[in-house]
Design a protein around this motif. Structure first.
Motif, PDB file in Angstrom:
ATOM      1  N   ASP A   1       0.846  -1.190   0.000  1.00 37.84           N
ATOM      2  CA  ASP A   1       0.000   0.000   0.000  1.00 37.84           C
ATOM      3  C   ASP A   1       0.884   1.244   0.000  1.00 37.84           C
ATOM      4  OD1 ASP A   1      -2.232  -1.614   0.162  1.00 37.84           O
ATOM      5  OD2 ASP A   1      -2.315  -1.539   2.346  1.00 37.84           O
ATOM      6  N   GLY A   2       0.602   2.149  -0.896  1.00 41.27           N
ATOM      7  CA  GLY A   2       1.377   3.382  -0.960  1.00 41.27           C
ATOM      8  C   GLY A   2       2.583   3.303  -1.866  1.00 41.27           C
ATOM      9  N   PHE A   3       2.909   2.105  -2.368  1.00 41.91           N
ATOM     10  CA  PHE A   3       4.077   1.961  -3.233  1.00 41.91           C
ATOM     11  C   PHE A   3       3.751   2.417  -4.655  1.00 41.91           C
ATOM     12  CE2 PHE A   3       6.786  -0.184  -6.251  1.00 41.91           C
ATOM     13  CZ  PHE A   3       8.037  -0.132  -5.667  1.00 41.91           C
ATOM     14  N   ASP A   4       4.672   3.160  -5.258  1.00 39.25           N
ATOM     15  CA  ASP A   4       4.512   3.590  -6.655  1.00 39.25           C
ATOM     16  C   ASP A   4       5.866   3.493  -7.339  1.00 39.25           C
ATOM     17  OD1 ASP A   4       3.946   4.709  -9.085  1.00 39.25           O
ATOM     18  OD2 ASP A   4       3.402   6.684  -8.320  1.00 39.25           O
ATOM     19  N   ALA A   5       5.993   2.523  -8.249  1.00 40.40           N
ATOM     20  CA  ALA A   5       7.263   2.326  -8.951  1.00 40.40           C
ATOM     21  C   ALA A   5       7.637   3.539  -9.790  1.00 40.40           C
ATOM     22  CB  ALA A   5       7.180   1.081  -9.840  1.00 40.40           C
ATOM     23  N   GLY A   6       6.662   4.352 -10.119  1.00 38.54           N
ATOM     24  CA  GLY A   6       6.940   5.536 -10.926  1.00 38.54           C
ATOM     25  C   GLY A   6       7.697   6.611 -10.186  1.00 38.54           C
ATOM     26  N   THR A   7       7.653   6.592  -8.849  1.00 36.23           N
ATOM     27  CA  THR A   7       8.286   7.654  -8.068  1.00 36.23           C
ATOM     28  C   THR A   7       9.215   7.149  -6.974  1.00 36.23           C
ATOM     29  OG1 THR A   7       6.413   7.718  -6.517  1.00 36.23           O
ATOM     30  CG2 THR A   7       6.316   9.188  -8.429  1.00 36.23           C
ATOM     31  N   MET A   8       9.269   5.854  -6.732  1.00 35.08           N
ATOM     32  CA  MET A   8       9.988   5.334  -5.566  1.00 35.08           C
ATOM     33  C   MET A   8      11.241   4.539  -5.889  1.00 35.08           C
ATOM     34  SD  MET A   8       6.977   4.364  -2.867  1.00 35.08           S
ATOM     35  CE  MET A   8       5.946   5.652  -2.171  1.00 35.08           C
ATOM     36  N   ILE A   9      11.598   4.407  -7.147  1.00 30.72           N
ATOM     37  CA  ILE A   9      12.859   3.748  -7.481  1.00 30.72           C
ATOM     38  C   ILE A   9      13.941   4.820  -7.393  1.00 30.72           C
ATOM     39  CG2 ILE A   9      14.142   2.467  -9.228  1.00 30.72           C
ATOM     40  CD1 ILE A   9      11.545   1.300 -10.196  1.00 30.72           C
ATOM     41  N   LEU A  10      14.530   4.937  -6.199  1.00 27.87           N
ATOM     42  CA  LEU A  10      15.429   6.039  -5.873  1.00 27.87           C
ATOM     43  C   LEU A  10      16.722   5.519  -5.259  1.00 27.87           C
ATOM     44  CD1 LEU A  10      12.733   8.242  -4.092  1.00 27.87           C
ATOM     45  CD2 LEU A  10      13.606   8.620  -6.402  1.00 27.87           C
ATOM     46  N   SER A  11      17.727   6.374  -5.220  1.00 29.88           N
ATOM     47  CA  SER A  11      18.956   6.048  -4.500  1.00 29.88           C
ATOM     48  C   SER A  11      18.676   6.072  -3.003  1.00 29.88           C
ATOM     49  CB  SER A  11      20.050   7.057  -4.839  1.00 29.88           C
ATOM     50  OG  SER A  11      19.718   8.336  -4.295  1.00 29.88           O
ATOM     51  N   ASN A  12      19.545   5.450  -2.229  1.00 25.08           N
ATOM     52  CA  ASN A  12      19.349   5.442  -0.782  1.00 25.08           C
ATOM     53  C   ASN A  12      19.417   6.852  -0.199  1.00 25.08           C
ATOM     54  OD1 ASN A  12      19.131   2.723  -1.032  1.00 25.08           O
ATOM     55  ND2 ASN A  12      21.056   2.198  -0.028  1.00 25.08           N
ATOM     56  N   ALA A  13      20.269   7.692  -0.760  1.00 28.12           N
ATOM     57  CA  ALA A  13      20.363   9.076  -0.289  1.00 28.12           C
ATOM     58  C   ALA A  13      19.047   9.818  -0.520  1.00 28.12           C
ATOM     59  CB  ALA A  13      21.505   9.795  -0.991  1.00 28.12           C
ATOM     60  N   SER A  14      18.444   9.594  -1.688  1.00 29.97           N
ATOM     61  CA  SER A  14      17.163  10.246  -1.987  1.00 29.97           C
ATOM     62  C   SER A  14      16.055   9.708  -1.094  1.00 29.97           C
ATOM     63  CB  SER A  14      16.795  10.035  -3.455  1.00 29.97           C
ATOM     64  OG  SER A  14      17.730  10.663  -4.303  1.00 29.97           O
TER      65      SER A  14
END
Length: 331
Positions: A191-204
């Motif tokens: 719930d709340g996951f969105d591959a369009g916005t959450m594939i990020l670096s650990n720093a981000s």
């Protein structure tokens, strides 16, 4: 691995309730004081705070914490104050409804009176004068009497035992089968996951979590879900498992799939992606797509769907039309 075969006394499992070391990460890396993110009943900030206050090291203590976390007016303003003040220890506090009856029987109160007091307290009815008098006559400490007066609802011990057992079993997979654990977690509880916005670096990811944390008490339910998802992604990636974007040929419609040690996002992890479109792509991809036009025709996709895939990079290397592809070959 059958859940029935999982040992509940594994030291690494118990250590998660005090810190994330058994996961191979530090609290600073994952921005969490424990290793219980994603463990049923023990992953919320509220319960993590209880774990930090009580430092449980046994299943009995976890059962007590489960009881406290599911009760009303049992922990905050009650057991927490009793423990913090040094008046009593966790093992002495009333954490589940059964604790009251057993404690009173140990003090010499009749079984029937002990049961009636337990029932009155756990239903939020407090203590009748004759109940309080009986407790005083049997040298029940004042802190215990006051605790009973505050309680509005108490969890049954049997339920707490079941919840802790489930939590420890899930924790085993998290420690020893991390890739499969995260695949199951994100598939079932994303719930709340969105591959369009959450594939990020650990720093981000940390920057996003800090931003959410700065207004934690003002987050709406959707933002809370996003915060939980980001936290789990950070933990997973710090353990060496990366999120892979949606792929035209490798993504499942709904399930997160292990792929070469990482985790491939499904089509439906893209916010707003239609189920029918995801199923149609999988059905049509038996042979390679010649172009975006070919994909749209065979899977019956609209422009907005192909635009979502393009943004994810899922259409990279695919020409727009089959005609252009043919001309390029002839040329």
């Amino acid at each position: 691995v059958s859940f029935k075969a999982i040992p509940l006394d594994d030291p690494k499992l118990m250590s998660l309730f005090q810190g994330p070391g058994a996961l191979g990460v530090t609290a600073e890396q994952i921005m969490s004081p424990t290793g219980t993110l994603g463990i049923p009943e023990f992953g919320t900030q509220f319960v993590q705070g209880m774990l930090m206050d009580t430092k449980p090291s046994t299943m009995e203590e976890l059962i007590r914490i489960s009881g406290l976390s599911h009760g009303t007016d049992v922990w905050l303003g009650n057991a927490k104050d009793i423990i913090d003040s040094g008046t009593a220890q966790l093992r002495q506090c009333f954490c589940t409804r059964d604790d009251i009856m057993n404690f009173l029987i140990s003090k010499g109160l009749p079984n029937k009176m002990s049961f009636d007091i337990m029932e009155s307290v756990r239903k939020g009815r407090g203590l009748k004068p004759e109940m309080e008098q009986a407790m005083l006559e049997h040298d029940v400490p004042q802190w215990a009497i006051d605790s009973c007066k505050k309680i509005k609802y108490m969890f049954p011990r049997g339920h707490a035992v079941a919840y802790v057992t489930m939590g420890l079993r899930v924790a085993w997979y998290k420690v020893y089968r991390p890739l499969e654990y995260y695949a199951a977690y994100f598939t079932i509880r994303a719930d709340g996951f969105d591959a369009g916005t959450m594939i990020l670096s650990n720093a981000s990811l940390r920057d996003r979590l800090k931003e959410y944390g700065s207004r934690d008490d003002r987050l709406n339910p959707k933002e809370k879900q996003e915060q939980n998802a980001l936290h789990m992604i950070l933990e997973m990636q710090e353990r060496g498992i990366r999120l892979l974007p949606v792929n035209l040929y490798h993504s499942d419609p709904r399930r997160f799939l292990p792929e070469n040690g990482d985790l491939r996002c499904p089509f439906l992890s893209l916010n707003g992606f239609p189920e029918a479109a995801a199923d149609a792509i999988v059905e049509a991809r038996g042979t390679e797509f010649l172009s975006v036009e070919d994909l749209r025709l065979r899977a019956h996709l609209g422009t907005s769907i192909t635009d979502m895939l393009r943004t994810q990079g899922a259409l990279e290397g695919l020409p727009e039309t089959s005609q252009v592809d043919m001309f390029s070959i002839l040329g």
